[in-house]
Design a protein around this motif. Structure first.
Motif, PDB file in Angstrom:
ATOM      1  N   MET A   1      49.468  41.451  50.144  1.00 17.52           N
ATOM      2  CA  MET A   1      48.093  41.298  49.684  1.00 17.52           C
ATOM      3  C   MET A   1      48.047  41.410  48.171  1.00 17.52           C
ATOM      4  O   MET A   1      48.780  42.224  47.587  1.00 17.52           O
ATOM      5  CB  MET A   1      47.183  42.361  50.307  1.00 17.52           C
ATOM      6  CG  MET A   1      47.038  42.253  51.813  1.00 17.52           C
ATOM      7  SD  MET A   1      45.876  43.470  52.469  1.00 17.52           S
ATOM      8  CE  MET A   1      46.773  44.989  52.138  1.00 17.52           C
ATOM      9  N   ARG A   2      47.183  40.606  47.546  1.00 19.37           N
ATOM     10  CA  ARG A   2      47.068  40.623  46.098  1.00 19.37           C
ATOM     11  C   ARG A   2      45.628  40.921  45.706  1.00 19.37           C
ATOM     12  O   ARG A   2      44.700  40.213  46.093  1.00 19.37           O
ATOM     13  CB  ARG A   2      47.500  39.272  45.507  1.00 19.37           C
ATOM     14  CG  ARG A   2      47.518  39.284  43.982  1.00 19.37           C
ATOM     15  CD  ARG A   2      48.122  38.014  43.435  1.00 19.37           C
ATOM     16  NE  ARG A   2      47.326  36.847  43.768  1.00 19.37           N
ATOM     17  CZ  ARG A   2      47.521  35.641  43.246  1.00 19.37           C
ATOM     18  NH1 ARG A   2      48.514  35.453  42.393  1.00 19.37           N
ATOM     19  NH2 ARG A   2      46.762  34.631  43.584  1.00 19.37           N
ATOM     20  N   LEU A   3      45.429  41.993  44.959  1.00 20.55           N
ATOM     21  CA  LEU A   3      44.111  42.408  44.497  1.00 20.55           C
ATOM     22  C   LEU A   3      43.981  42.056  43.026  1.00 20.55           C
ATOM     23  O   LEU A   3      44.723  42.569  42.188  1.00 20.55           O
ATOM     24  CB  LEU A   3      43.928  43.918  44.700  1.00 20.55           C
ATOM     25  CG  LEU A   3      42.613  44.522  44.213  1.00 20.55           C
ATOM     26  CD1 LEU A   3      41.434  43.949  44.995  1.00 20.55           C
ATOM     27  CD2 LEU A   3      42.645  46.045  44.346  1.00 20.55           C
ATOM     28  N   ARG A   4      43.032  41.166  42.711  1.00 22.85           N
ATOM     29  CA  ARG A   4      42.820  40.741  41.331  1.00 22.85           C
ATOM     30  C   ARG A   4      41.570  41.412  40.783  1.00 22.85           C
ATOM     31  O   ARG A   4      40.498  41.346  41.382  1.00 22.85           O
ATOM     32  CB  ARG A   4      42.680  39.220  41.255  1.00 22.85           C
ATOM     33  CG  ARG A   4      43.964  38.471  41.590  1.00 22.85           C
ATOM     34  CD  ARG A   4      43.817  36.972  41.354  1.00 22.85           C
ATOM     35  NE  ARG A   4      43.437  36.667  39.984  1.00 22.85           N
ATOM     36  CZ  ARG A   4      44.283  36.605  38.964  1.00 22.85           C
ATOM     37  NH1 ARG A   4      45.572  36.817  39.165  1.00 22.85           N
ATOM     38  NH2 ARG A   4      43.868  36.305  37.750  1.00 22.85           N
ATOM     39  N   LEU A   5      41.717  42.053  39.625  1.00 19.27           N
ATOM     40  CA  LEU A   5      40.617  42.742  38.964  1.00 19.27           C
ATOM     41  C   LEU A   5      40.466  42.182  37.563  1.00 19.27           C
ATOM     42  O   LEU A   5      41.465  41.923  36.884  1.00 19.27           O
ATOM     43  CB  LEU A   5      40.885  44.247  38.897  1.00 19.27           C
ATOM     44  CG  LEU A   5      41.062  44.947  40.248  1.00 19.27           C
ATOM     45  CD1 LEU A   5      41.591  46.353  40.046  1.00 19.27           C
ATOM     46  CD2 LEU A   5      39.746  44.977  41.006  1.00 19.27           C
ATOM     47  N   ALA A   6      39.203  42.005  37.131  1.00 18.35           N
ATOM     48  CA  ALA A   6      38.959  41.411  35.816  1.00 18.35           C
ATOM     49  C   ALA A   6      38.590  42.441  34.775  1.00 18.35           C
ATOM     50  O   ALA A   6      38.869  42.261  33.595  1.00 18.35           O
ATOM     51  CB  ALA A   6      37.859  40.354  35.918  1.00 18.35           C
ATOM     52  N   ALA A   7      37.921  43.512  35.169  1.00 19.20           N
ATOM     53  CA  ALA A   7      37.471  44.498  34.182  1.00 19.20           C
ATOM     54  C   ALA A   7      37.119  45.790  34.879  1.00 19.20           C
ATOM     55  O   ALA A   7      37.055  45.871  36.103  1.00 19.20           O
ATOM     56  CB  ALA A   7      36.254  43.969  33.409  1.00 19.20           C
ATOM     57  N   ALA A   8      36.852  46.820  34.066  1.00 21.97           N
ATOM     58  CA  ALA A   8      36.441  48.107  34.608  1.00 21.97           C
ATOM     59  C   ALA A   8      35.056  47.981  35.213  1.00 21.97           C
ATOM     60  O   ALA A   8      34.338  47.018  34.993  1.00 21.97           O
ATOM     61  CB  ALA A   8      36.436  49.154  33.497  1.00 21.97           C
ATOM     62  N   GLY A   9      34.658  49.000  35.952  1.00 26.20           N
ATOM     63  CA  GLY A   9      33.336  49.004  36.540  1.00 26.20           C
ATOM     64  C   GLY A   9      33.366  49.591  37.927  1.00 26.20           C
ATOM     65  O   GLY A   9      34.436  49.875  38.488  1.00 26.20           O
ATOM     66  N   PRO A  10      32.194  49.802  38.527  1.00 27.41           N
ATOM     67  CA  PRO A  10      32.131  50.399  39.861  1.00 27.41           C
ATOM     68  C   PRO A  10      32.909  49.607  40.903  1.00 27.41           C
ATOM     69  O   PRO A  10      33.538  50.187  41.789  1.00 27.41           O
ATOM     70  CB  PRO A  10      30.630  50.397  40.173  1.00 27.41           C
ATOM     71  CG  PRO A  10      29.956  50.378  38.841  1.00 27.41           C
ATOM     72  CD  PRO A  10      30.852  49.583  37.956  1.00 27.41           C
ATOM     73  N   ALA A  11      32.890  48.274  40.825  1.00 25.79           N
ATOM     74  CA  ALA A  11      33.594  47.474  41.827  1.00 25.79           C
ATOM     75  C   ALA A  11      35.090  47.744  41.793  1.00 25.79           C
ATOM     76  O   ALA A  11      35.746  47.909  42.826  1.00 25.79           O
ATOM     77  CB  ALA A  11      33.308  45.991  41.605  1.00 25.79           C
ATOM     78  N   ALA A  12      35.658  47.789  40.587  1.00 28.81           N
ATOM     79  CA  ALA A  12      37.091  48.079  40.455  1.00 28.81           C
ATOM     80  C   ALA A  12      37.412  49.495  40.923  1.00 28.81           C
ATOM     81  O   ALA A  12      38.434  49.733  41.578  1.00 28.81           O
ATOM     82  CB  ALA A  12      37.527  47.882  39.014  1.00 28.81           C
ATOM     83  N   LEU A  13      36.539  50.439  40.592  1.00 26.64           N
ATOM     84  CA  LEU A  13      36.749  51.816  41.033  1.00 26.64           C
ATOM     85  C   LEU A  13      36.822  51.907  42.545  1.00 26.64           C
ATOM     86  O   LEU A  13      37.705  52.558  43.111  1.00 26.64           O
ATOM     87  CB  LEU A  13      35.605  52.699  40.525  1.00 26.64           C
ATOM     88  CG  LEU A  13      35.738  53.293  39.128  1.00 26.64           C
ATOM     89  CD1 LEU A  13      34.423  53.924  38.715  1.00 26.64           C
ATOM     90  CD2 LEU A  13      36.842  54.334  39.102  1.00 26.64           C
ATOM     91  N   LYS A  14      35.874  51.265  43.214  1.00 28.35           N
ATOM     92  CA  LYS A  14      35.822  51.332  44.671  1.00 28.35           C
ATOM     93  C   LYS A  14      37.124  50.844  45.294  1.00 28.35           C
ATOM     94  O   LYS A  14      37.749  51.538  46.104  1.00 28.35           O
ATOM     95  CB  LYS A  14      34.667  50.462  45.199  1.00 28.35           C
ATOM     96  CG  LYS A  14      33.281  50.935  44.890  1.00 28.35           C
ATOM     97  CD  LYS A  14      32.295  49.914  45.458  1.00 28.35           C
ATOM     98  CE  LYS A  14      30.872  50.197  45.042  1.00 28.35           C
ATOM     99  NZ  LYS A  14      29.932  49.189  45.578  1.00 28.35           N
ATOM    100  N   VAL A  15      37.505  49.612  44.934  1.00 31.61           N
ATOM    101  CA  VAL A  15      38.631  48.996  45.630  1.00 31.61           C
ATOM    102  C   VAL A  15      39.944  49.694  45.293  1.00 31.61           C
ATOM    103  O   VAL A  15      40.818  49.827  46.151  1.00 31.61           O
ATOM    104  CB  VAL A  15      38.693  47.489  45.316  1.00 31.61           C
ATOM    105  CG1 VAL A  15      37.452  46.787  45.850  1.00 31.61           C
ATOM    106  CG2 VAL A  15      38.855  47.215  43.836  1.00 31.61           C
ATOM    107  N   LEU A  16      40.114  50.167  44.035  1.00 34.79           N
ATOM    108  CA  LEU A  16      41.338  50.887  43.683  1.00 34.79           C
ATOM    109  C   LEU A  16      41.411  52.228  44.405  1.00 34.79           C
ATOM    110  O   LEU A  16      42.469  52.623  44.905  1.00 34.79           O
ATOM    111  CB  LEU A  16      41.406  51.091  42.169  1.00 34.79           C
ATOM    112  CG  LEU A  16      41.729  49.847  41.335  1.00 34.79           C
ATOM    113  CD1 LEU A  16      41.575  50.157  39.849  1.00 34.79           C
ATOM    114  CD2 LEU A  16      43.143  49.348  41.633  1.00 34.79           C
ATOM    115  N   ALA A  17      40.273  52.933  44.460  1.00 33.77           N
ATOM    116  CA  ALA A  17      40.258  54.223  45.141  1.00 33.77           C
ATOM    117  C   ALA A  17      40.488  54.056  46.638  1.00 33.77           C
ATOM    118  O   ALA A  17      41.190  54.854  47.266  1.00 33.77           O
ATOM    119  CB  ALA A  17      38.926  54.938  44.883  1.00 33.77           C
ATOM    120  N   ALA A  18      39.902  52.997  47.235  1.00 27.11           N
ATOM    121  CA  ALA A  18      40.097  52.758  48.668  1.00 27.11           C
ATOM    122  C   ALA A  18      41.544  52.422  48.963  1.00 27.11           C
ATOM    123  O   ALA A  18      42.141  52.926  49.933  1.00 27.11           O
ATOM    124  CB  ALA A  18      39.181  51.632  49.138  1.00 27.11           C
ATOM    125  N   ALA A  19      42.154  51.561  48.132  1.00 24.19           N
ATOM    126  CA  ALA A  19      43.557  51.205  48.343  1.00 24.19           C
ATOM    127  C   ALA A  19      44.461  52.428  48.222  1.00 24.19           C
ATOM    128  O   ALA A  19      45.390  52.616  49.006  1.00 24.19           O
ATOM    129  CB  ALA A  19      43.976  50.132  47.341  1.00 24.19           C
TER     130      ALA A  19
END
Length: 485
Positions: A1-19
């Motif tokens: 699986m490949r997780l692509r993130l563009a910038a900081a923010g709540p969305a990035a926090l959620k998915v990184l913390a969940a992973a």
């Protein structure tokens, strides 16, 4: 699986913390903000998760849910409620507060104060459950998602009011976990955070949730007209009455016939989806709509509410005409035949309709034509030309169900004029390759025809004003309101 993130923010926090919480085997890639995800309606910093199958997830909450599901953790009703509440209530308000903090320079405590009742609800729920987490004894996807929405607002010391002790304890516990600490470290790098702030400045300010909407909570809805919560004494009295037998229970309301609204009583109208009249009902039809409505109608009557449960067969449309041609009947004969079958089957299952009718009554005709005439008189209809298939052999324009041909997407040779049964793609009949009339097998031609349309832009202002009043009453679910918006 490949997780692509563009910038900081709540969305990035959620998915990184969940992973990190579930140790998901995911490859994280950071890209520039110019690399938009394939869904253009999403903001440029929205994360994307490309699965091994090639499918791509765009919603941060869906990505988080996927990580937990992949580890074998099934969602609970409570965690689903929190996810819906976060998406429809907390997230809009938190986004507006974060915009004010990062773009307008408002301090953390001020931004957090804008969340008001939402934080109070979190405090109340955490304190009442007597546990460190929102949806159980262990950290769930709901905890990760809610924490991700709040972290950038509440990370500063003193951002949370002192009286919110349960919320403070939960927030510190979440922020101290290894997965959340690593996620925070990734998105709080000055360069990444500055890039996110610059991107926010180019976006219009997000709209916070309305006061009426933000006051609705996932576990304690406060809808207008709802009955107050029962006390422990009332529940005990009800249990005692139940144990004494049916004689001790309140008698159900027996409304006069026909069932009409009664002043001073709770009046409930229940309608289940109208079944098409061109087939025999099967168990899926019953379970899908009729049985659930019947169960609720019986509950309402037992509560003593004045209840009207109505349904009927839907007898208009090309599906009826098509089936009538197959059976060698007129449309009216077909409707009479299947209406009787439907009514008999529902009676056999003891479905408790107060009225089971049909759409071909004189009253239905009068009401429908009155609506049309009033729309026409008020200039709310407009005429437009539409390209449509016409069969010269049958001397008629062909409705979608009377056309078949080769699907333009997958080349299935028996695609219908509205949808391909092989690939599921929705089709405009004029897009079919090698179209043919299902009635006479002739090749139809594309010809313009005149159609009437409801002029929705003319009604938009009045419709939005009416919806604003409806939402202010707090009687719509958050999901229904968001879809309507």
């Amino acid at each position: 699986m490949r997780l692509r993130l563009a910038a900081a923010g709540p969305a990035a926090l959620k998915v990184l913390a969940a992973a990190g919480t579930v140790s998901a085997p995911v490859q994280v890639e950071w890209g520039g903000l110019s690399e938009r995800p394939p869904a253009p309606a999403l903001p440029p910093w929205a994360p994307t998760l490309e699965l091994d199958s090639g499918a791509v997830l765009f919603s941060p909450n869906a990505i988080c849910q996927f990580f937990f599901l992949a580890r074998g953790e099934e969602p609970t009703d409570l965690s689903n409620q929190w996810l819906e509440w976060e998406a429809t209530e907390l997230q809009p308000a938190a986004s507006a507060a974060l915009y004010a903090q990062l773009v307008s320079g408002r301090k953390g405590p001020e931004a957090a104060g804008a969340l008001g009742k939402l934080l109070e609800h979190l405090e109340h729920s955490l304190a009442r459950r007597g546990t460190a987490y929102l949806a159980g004894e262990c950290r769930s996807v709901a905890d990760v998602v809610v924490w991700g929405s709040l972290f950038l607002l509440l990370q500063e010391e003193g951002s949370l009011p002192g009286e919110l002790q349960a919320l403070r304890s939960w927030f510190q516990s979440m922020s101290g976990s290894e997965a959340c600490r690593r996620a925070a470290a990734s998105v709080l790098e000055p360069k990444v955070l500055q890039e996110f702030r610059a991107c926010l400045q180019k976006q219009p300010p997000p709209c916070p949730a309305t006061e009426a909407a933000s006051s609705r909570q996932p576990e304690e809805p406060e809808e207008e007209g709802s009955e107050p919560a029962l006390s422990e004494e009332e529940i005990a009295a009800a249990v005692e009455a139940w144990n004494q037998g049916p004689e001790a229970l309140p008698q159900p309301w027996d409304p006069p016939k026909p069932v009409l609204p009664v002043q001073g009583r709770r009046n409930v109208l229940i309608t289940s989806a109208l079944p098409y009249v061109n087939n025999v009902p099967h168990l899926g039809n019953l379970i899908g709509c009729v049985l659930s409505a019947d169960t609720f109608a019986r509950y309402c009557r037992l509560r003593g509410w004045n209840t009207l449960f109505v349904c009927g067969t839907d007898e208009y449309g090309t599906a009826t005409e098509s089936r009538a041609l197959q059976e060698g009947l007129s449309p009216r004969q077909l409707c009479d035949k299947y209406h009787g079958l439907h009514a008999d089957i529902y009676r056999w299952f003891h479905i408790s309709f107060d009225y089971f009718g049909r759409t071909t009554t004189p009253q239905q005709t009068q009401i429908a034509q009155d609506i049309f005439q009033r729309l026409l008189a008020r200039g709310c209809l407009q005429e437009q030309r539409v390209e449509q298939l016409r069969c010269e052999g049958c001397r008629r324009f062909l409705a979608d169900r009377f056309v078949e041909g080769c699907c333009p997407s997958c080349a299935y040779p028996e695609a219908r004029g509205d949808q391909c049964d092989r690939c599921g793609k929705l089709i405009n009949a004029v897009e079919l390759k090698e179209p043919r009339c299902k009635l006479c097998r002739a090749v139809p031609v594309v010809s313009p025809s005149q159609h009437l349309f409801l002029d929705l832009p003319k009604l938009q202002g009045r419709l939005e004003a009416w919806l604003g009043q409806a939402w202010a009453g707090g009687r719509w679910t958050p999901n229904a309101e968001q879809i309507t918006r």
